[in-house]
Design a protein around this motif. Structure first.
Motif, PDB file in Angstrom:
ATOM      1  N   PRO A 103     114.135  35.951 -27.248  1.00 48.93           N
ATOM      2  CA  PRO A 103     112.657  35.707 -27.447  1.00 48.93           C
ATOM      3  C   PRO A 103     112.164  35.917 -28.963  1.00 48.93           C
ATOM      4  O   PRO A 103     112.932  36.631 -29.515  1.00 48.93           O
ATOM      5  CB  PRO A 103     111.948  36.401 -26.266  1.00 48.93           C
ATOM      6  N   ASP A 156     110.755  29.502 -31.320  1.00 51.80           N
ATOM      7  CA  ASP A 156     109.762  30.499 -30.750  1.00 51.80           C
ATOM      8  C   ASP A 156     109.229  31.593 -31.768  1.00 51.80           C
ATOM      9  O   ASP A 156     108.317  31.943 -31.488  1.00 51.80           O
ATOM     10  CB  ASP A 156     110.585  31.035 -29.638  1.00 51.80           C
ATOM     11  N   ASN A 157     110.143  31.950 -32.581  1.00 54.97           N
ATOM     12  CA  ASN A 157     109.477  32.698 -33.791  1.00 54.97           C
ATOM     13  C   ASN A 157     108.411  32.294 -34.281  1.00 54.97           C
ATOM     14  O   ASN A 157     107.296  33.272 -34.610  1.00 54.97           O
ATOM     15  CB  ASN A 157     110.575  33.143 -35.086  1.00 54.97           C
ATOM     16  N   GLY A 186     105.297  32.100 -31.314  1.00 55.47           N
ATOM     17  CA  GLY A 186     104.769  33.203 -31.181  1.00 55.47           C
ATOM     18  C   GLY A 186     103.790  33.635 -31.861  1.00 55.47           C
ATOM     19  O   GLY A 186     102.608  34.002 -31.527  1.00 55.47           O
ATOM     20  N   PHE A 210     102.072  36.384 -22.744  1.00 57.82           N
ATOM     21  CA  PHE A 210     102.747  36.418 -23.950  1.00 57.82           C
ATOM     22  C   PHE A 210     103.786  37.492 -24.355  1.00 57.82           C
ATOM     23  O   PHE A 210     104.631  37.369 -24.883  1.00 57.82           O
ATOM     24  CB  PHE A 210     101.296  36.614 -24.983  1.00 57.82           C
ATOM     25  N   ARG A 211     103.390  38.837 -23.873  1.00 58.96           N
ATOM     26  CA  ARG A 211     104.210  39.892 -24.078  1.00 58.96           C
ATOM     27  C   ARG A 211     105.128  39.789 -23.182  1.00 58.96           C
ATOM     28  O   ARG A 211     105.376  39.320 -21.978  1.00 58.96           O
ATOM     29  CB  ARG A 211     103.493  41.195 -23.691  1.00 58.96           C
ATOM     30  N   LEU A 212     106.422  40.179 -23.910  1.00 55.14           N
ATOM     31  CA  LEU A 212     107.751  40.332 -22.889  1.00 55.14           C
ATOM     32  C   LEU A 212     108.330  41.699 -23.184  1.00 55.14           C
ATOM     33  O   LEU A 212     108.134  42.302 -24.463  1.00 55.14           O
ATOM     34  CB  LEU A 212     108.668  39.332 -23.503  1.00 55.14           C
ATOM     35  N   ASP A 239     100.740  31.264 -31.061  1.00 55.30           N
ATOM     36  CA  ASP A 239     100.097  31.360 -30.084  1.00 55.30           C
ATOM     37  C   ASP A 239      99.180  32.578 -29.871  1.00 55.30           C
ATOM     38  O   ASP A 239      98.217  32.647 -29.022  1.00 55.30           O
ATOM     39  CB  ASP A 239     101.189  31.744 -28.620  1.00 55.30           C
ATOM     40  N   LEU A 240      99.035  33.457 -30.773  1.00 58.33           N
ATOM     41  CA  LEU A 240      98.217  34.381 -31.120  1.00 58.33           C
ATOM     42  C   LEU A 240      96.784  33.772 -31.592  1.00 58.33           C
ATOM     43  O   LEU A 240      96.951  33.153 -32.632  1.00 58.33           O
ATOM     44  CB  LEU A 240      98.643  35.659 -31.827  1.00 58.33           C
ATOM     45  N   ILE A 273      95.038  37.097 -27.219  1.00 61.42           N
ATOM     46  CA  ILE A 273      96.534  37.294 -26.810  1.00 61.42           C
ATOM     47  C   ILE A 273      96.685  36.627 -25.431  1.00 61.42           C
ATOM     48  O   ILE A 273      96.140  36.946 -24.418  1.00 61.42           O
ATOM     49  CB  ILE A 273      97.114  38.702 -26.427  1.00 61.42           C
ATOM     50  N   ALA A 280     111.049  39.866 -18.349  1.00 62.97           N
ATOM     51  CA  ALA A 280     110.085  39.774 -18.737  1.00 62.97           C
ATOM     52  C   ALA A 280     108.833  40.435 -18.060  1.00 62.97           C
ATOM     53  O   ALA A 280     109.117  40.506 -16.816  1.00 62.97           O
ATOM     54  CB  ALA A 280     109.559  38.227 -18.851  1.00 62.97           C
ATOM     55  N   ARG A 297     106.746  38.518 -29.715  1.00 61.20           N
ATOM     56  CA  ARG A 297     106.483  38.901 -28.083  1.00 61.20           C
ATOM     57  C   ARG A 297     107.009  40.078 -27.600  1.00 61.20           C
ATOM     58  O   ARG A 297     106.384  40.765 -26.641  1.00 61.20           O
ATOM     59  CB  ARG A 297     107.198  37.839 -27.342  1.00 61.20           C
TER      60      ARG A 297
END
Length: 412
Positions: A289, A41-42, A45, A386-388, A48-49, A382, A407, A293
């Motif tokens: 996460p 996920d690192n 992430g 996406f943001r947590l 995904d941007l 974004i 989240a 994020r």
């Protein structure tokens, strides 16, 4: 035909490291806790941007320099402290020389294979890293030694490691390297003659002791001896964090391992100069996460009071730009420079730093910015959700946290 020692991507540095290193050594560089979901996920992430580049009005000259905790750096990329660097005989000293040559700050682990005095001699801009390990008198002596050696800042790492299992098994790292160990490991080492030859030329074997934890008048413990001390130490409280900060004195102090807004606010109360949003590169609790994020909520909560950095998953200069756009002052890299060190020693680390600089400069250029300090969320695409926000911190209007600190609701 001899292969060009220079490489163009961090991915190529990783491929060369895998070919050069014995399996157990390479495994230690890529391993993560349990199933490795946090490592994945690192990376995801950042993927995904997206960027939102400009078509005209670009700047012919761009400033990539900044300061971190008052120390100048030619770009917002720091060497993250990592333990015993047996991928190369010169280890942390080679990394320190590479960082000095490229004008960036060196983070040195207390579990390093080289003494802090040698590393500071190679690069005067060193932040010394410590774990909460041993009693207070022992930790005070370690801080005093680092201060006397010339370390300019302290990094307190508290996010390692609450989970020590890996679904695919941990690499078999020996307690020490002696003749018996060499004979036992020969089948895995002999197929990697390049790595073996590096050590043969020095007349040394990999040293798995940690000299920065050597007690007065005693011998340096092995890595596992130091790890055992950490496991036997009562976990720290926020009062202990404040004590560390006070014991270090007025110098710069970074707390590494923050993923929650409430922890970030407590860090401010403890008097830290900076914090790093970190999940220990996926070597802490798996399924934590990606740091990218959770970075924005932490930067919004405390970025006006202290400096906020990020580590975890940085492989490209574009990743650096994305982190800065979301509120980071700078990033720390770990696996990326270790792969460079394994691939080509000091020159390999310099190679990795040059790759990141080039990618960052390209991003700043394409986004129409003249400085890394101008990057902002408008430069990014974004995706929704996406943001947590972890830890019950209040997000931007319309995005409260889930009960108990979960989240954010999906972005509209």
């Amino acid at each position: 035909m001899r292969r060009n020692p220079w490489f163009e991507t961090v991915a190529e540095a990783r491929r060369r490291a895998e070919k050069r290193l014995p399996g157990m050594v390479y495994g230690a560089l890529v391993a993560g806790s349990e199933r490795g979901r946090t490592i994945d996920d690192n990376l995801k992430g950042f993927a995904d941007l997206g960027f939102a580049p400009r078509v005209a009005g670009h700047h012919a000259e761009r400033d990539l320099s900044t300061t971190v905790m008052g120390v100048k750096t030619s770009m917002p990329v720091l060497i993250s402290p990592t333990g015993v660097q047996a991928v190369d005989p010169d280890g942390e000293v080679a990394v320190a020389r590479a960082a000095a040559g490229r004008g960036v700050i060196m983070g040195l682990s207390s579990f390093a294979s080289k003494p802090v005095e040698e590393v500071v001699a190679a690069n005067p801009d060193v932040f010394f890293q410590m774990y909460w390990s041993g009693d207070r008198d022992t930790m005070a002596r370690r801080m005093e030694r680092a201060r006397n050696a010339g370390a300019k800042g302290l990094i307190a790492t508290l996010d390692w490691s609450f989970s020590n299992g890996r679904d695919w098994g941990s690499p078999a790292i020996p307690e020490k390297v002696d003749l018996r160990t060499l004979l036992r490991l020969a089948p895995g080492v002999l197929p990697r003659p390049g790595w073996l030859w590096r050590y043969a030329r020095t007349g040394r074997v990999p040293d798995l002791t940690v000299p920065n934890l050597r007690p007065p008048g005693g011998a340096a413990p092995t890595f596992f001896g130091a790890y055992g001390e950490w496991m036997r130490t009562q976990p720290p409280t926020w009062e202990d964090v404040a004590w560390l900060r006070d014991e270090w004195g007025s110098g710069p102090f970074m707390l590494k391992g923050v993923t929650r807004v409430d922890d970030a606010k407590r860090a401010v109360d403890a008097g830290v100069t900076a914090l790093s949003v970190s999940n220990h590169g996926g070597n802490n609790l798996d399924t934590t996460p990606a740091t990218i994020r959770v970075l924005p909520s932490i930067a919004e909560a405390v970025g006006g009071q202290i400096e906020v950095l990020l580590d975890g998953g940085v492989r490209r200069g574009g990743d650096v730009a994305k982190a800065l756009a979301l509120g980071a002052r700078a990033v720390l890299i770990g696996r990326a420079y270790l792969w460079g060190l394994a691939a080509n020693g000091q020159a390999g680390v310099e190679n990795v730093l040059d790759i990141l600089r080039g990618g960052l400069d390209s991003a700043v250029l394409g986004l129409g910015r003249s400085s890394v300090h101008d990057l902002c969320p408008d430069d990014l695409v974004i995706p929704p959700g996406f943001r947590l926000t972890l830890g019950g911190g209040a997000g931007p209007p319309g995005r409260g946290s889930a009960p108990g600190g979960g989240a954010d609701a999906p972005e509209s």
